[in-house]
Scaffold this active site. Structure first.
Site, short mmCIF file in Angstrom:
data_model
loop_
_atom_site.label_atom_id
_atom_site.label_comp_id
_atom_site.label_asym_id
_atom_site.label_seq_id
_atom_site.Cartn_x
_atom_site.Cartn_y
_atom_site.Cartn_z
N HIS A 153 -3.65 -14.49 10.06
CA HIS A 153 -3.09 -13.43 10.46
C HIS A 153 -3.78 -11.98 10.62
O HIS A 153 -3.19 -11.18 10.46
CB HIS A 153 -1.74 -13.06 9.38
CG HIS A 153 -1.02 -14.07 8.92
ND1 HIS A 153 -0.04 -14.47 9.65
CD2 HIS A 153 -0.92 -14.90 7.78
CE1 HIS A 153 0.65 -15.65 9.13
NE2 HIS A 153 -0.09 -15.89 7.99
N PRO B 104 0.91 -1.07 -0.10
CA PRO B 104 0.09 -0.01 -0.10
C PRO B 104 0.80 1.25 -0.18
O PRO B 104 1.65 1.57 0.98
CB PRO B 104 -0.91 -0.13 1.24
CG PRO B 104 -0.62 -1.55 1.69
CD PRO B 104 0.52 -2.21 1.19
N GLU B 105 0.70 1.95 -0.95
CA GLU B 105 1.25 3.46 -1.23
C GLU B 105 0.15 4.34 -1.20
O GLU B 105 -0.98 4.07 -0.84
CB GLU B 105 2.29 3.68 -2.42
CG GLU B 105 3.35 2.37 -2.30
CD GLU B 105 4.16 2.43 -3.69
OE1 GLU B 105 4.26 3.70 -4.06
OE2 GLU B 105 4.69 1.54 -4.00
N ARG C 118 3.11 -9.99 7.43
CA ARG C 118 4.00 -9.88 7.79
C ARG C 118 4.56 -8.97 9.09
O ARG C 118 5.47 -8.86 9.42
CB ARG C 118 5.13 -9.12 6.85
CG ARG C 118 4.73 -9.92 5.36
CD ARG C 118 6.02 -10.83 5.17
NE ARG C 118 5.78 -11.83 4.14
CZ ARG C 118 6.07 -11.60 2.62
NH1 ARG C 118 6.80 -10.58 2.41
NH2 ARG C 118 6.06 -12.45 1.90
N ARG D 22 19.21 19.45 -4.75
CA ARG D 22 19.41 18.23 -3.82
C ARG D 22 20.53 17.33 -4.69
O ARG D 22 20.53 16.99 -5.72
CB ARG D 22 18.35 17.34 -3.43
CG ARG D 22 17.50 18.30 -2.78
CD ARG D 22 17.93 18.57 -1.40
NE ARG D 22 18.17 17.31 -0.41
CZ ARG D 22 17.14 16.79 0.30
NH1 ARG D 22 16.11 17.23 0.38
NH2 ARG D 22 17.36 15.59 0.75
#
Length: 318
Positions: A97, A2-3, A116, A155
């Site tokens: 889970h 998930p982003e 996880r 940068r």
DNA sequence: CTTACGGCCTGGGTGC
DNA sequence: TGCACCCAGGCCGTAA
């Protein structure tokens, strides 16, 4: 994984269902990913969800905010890689889970499942203030061109590292960084300082376009991601580079390559996203924007790792 | 201060 | 059949 687009999709799904709902009961299984499980068990029952929103890759469930101030308590959730937050009926079979169950006053259940356990959960008694969220950078969908330029210009870090840096931009992860860079035709190893202003503006545009389209398609379901209703997104069908090593570039047909950049697997087209930007000696014409697939590329075949050396170390200046 | 890098968390998939 | 190992992404500590 998930982003921003996946978390946004989950947030919208929950925002459509949760506001006004009261949490009747909390049940925890494993708790090692929860900052303060005791507080969650003690404080959440009886509280009411007022709003669900996304902050970077975090989900924020605002609680009991009759006044909608940031002082009201909140539940902060990060889905990590495999976290799922799903609204279902209590009698629905429990996925393996599954570690958190919230019983709601409409008879449904909100469950957190995380294979996880790279995700995290934290109860914020006084809201998001002082929670560490303020260290995050700007939202990629809200940042203006000007603010974007000022964050990146000069940068010396790799552009991909900066896209992934949650302190610069909040919400972009490995998949969308690659997709954005491909759309902007920028090599992931390019140093931000070496990008011209128009390239940075192109990147800004590509970032918004990719993320907005991904949200429209309800995110990318690569491994475990599903939305709040348990349904997968479809943006993975539109991926142009991510996970496509050896396959043809959608723009020019050159095999997509994989290299490690900023410690992450990075997929890019070596032709559309050249590591070395052509020196702008021929003034006049701008660099072409469409990649004419002229030369035939060498026969497929494995490219040897083939990380084109970027100009990076070439101009180490004293 | 800025950037780079290695390690850690966990468990599914893979290959032997 | 079993088992060692790799890898995923975010984050943090440390080094340069």
């Amino acid at each position: 994984m998930p982003e921003l687009p996946e978390v946004e999709t989950v947030a919208r799904g929950l925002q459509a269902a949760l506001p006004g709902r009261r949490i009747l009961n909390v049940r925890l299984s494993k708790t090692d990913f929860i900052a303060n499980p005791a507080e969650i068990e003690r404080c959440l029952p009886g509280s009411r969800v007022s709003r669900v929103r996304r902050y970077g890759k975090f989900l924020v469930l605002d609680l009991d905010s009759s006044t909608a101030t940031s002082q009201s308590p909140a539940l902060l959730i990060h889905l990590g890689m495999t976290g799922r937050l799903i609204l279902c009926r209590p009698e629905a079979p429990v996925a393996p889970h599954t570690h958190v169950f919230f019983a709601l006053d409409d008879g449904r259940e909100l469950r957190y499942t995380d294979i996880r356990r790279f995700g995290s959960m934290q109860f914020l008694p006084r809201g998001v203030n002082g929670s560490g969220l303020e260290k995050l950078g700007v939202d990629p969908l809200e940042v203006s061109e000007l603010a974007f330029l000022s964050r990146l210009r000069g940068r010396r870090a790799r552009i991909k590292a900066l896209l992934l840096d949650q302190g610069v931009l909040r919400g972009i992860g490995n998949i969308y960084a690659d997709e954005i860079l491909w759309r902007a035709r920028i090599h992931p190893m390019c140093l931000a300082a070496n990008l011209k202003q128009d390239e940075l503006l192109c990147l800004h545009r590509a970032m918004r376009d990719v993320l907005n389209e991904a949200i429209r398609l309800r995110g990318s379901s690569i491994s475990d991601y599903v939305d709040a209703e348990g349904l997968p997104g479809t943006f993975q069908l539109r991926h142009r580079v991510y996970g496509r090593e050896g396959k043809k570039c959608f723009s020019c047909g050159t095999p997509i390559r994989r290299a490690v950049v900023a410690g992450r697997s990075s997929y890019f087209c070596p032709r559309c996203q050249p590591a070395l930007r052509a020196p702008a000696r021929s003034r006049g014409k701008s660099r072409e924007l469409s990649a004419p697939p002229k030369n035939q590329n060498r026969p497929k075949q494995h490219e040897h790792d083939g990380v084109p050396k970027p100009g990076g170390r070439a101009h180490a200046r004293p």
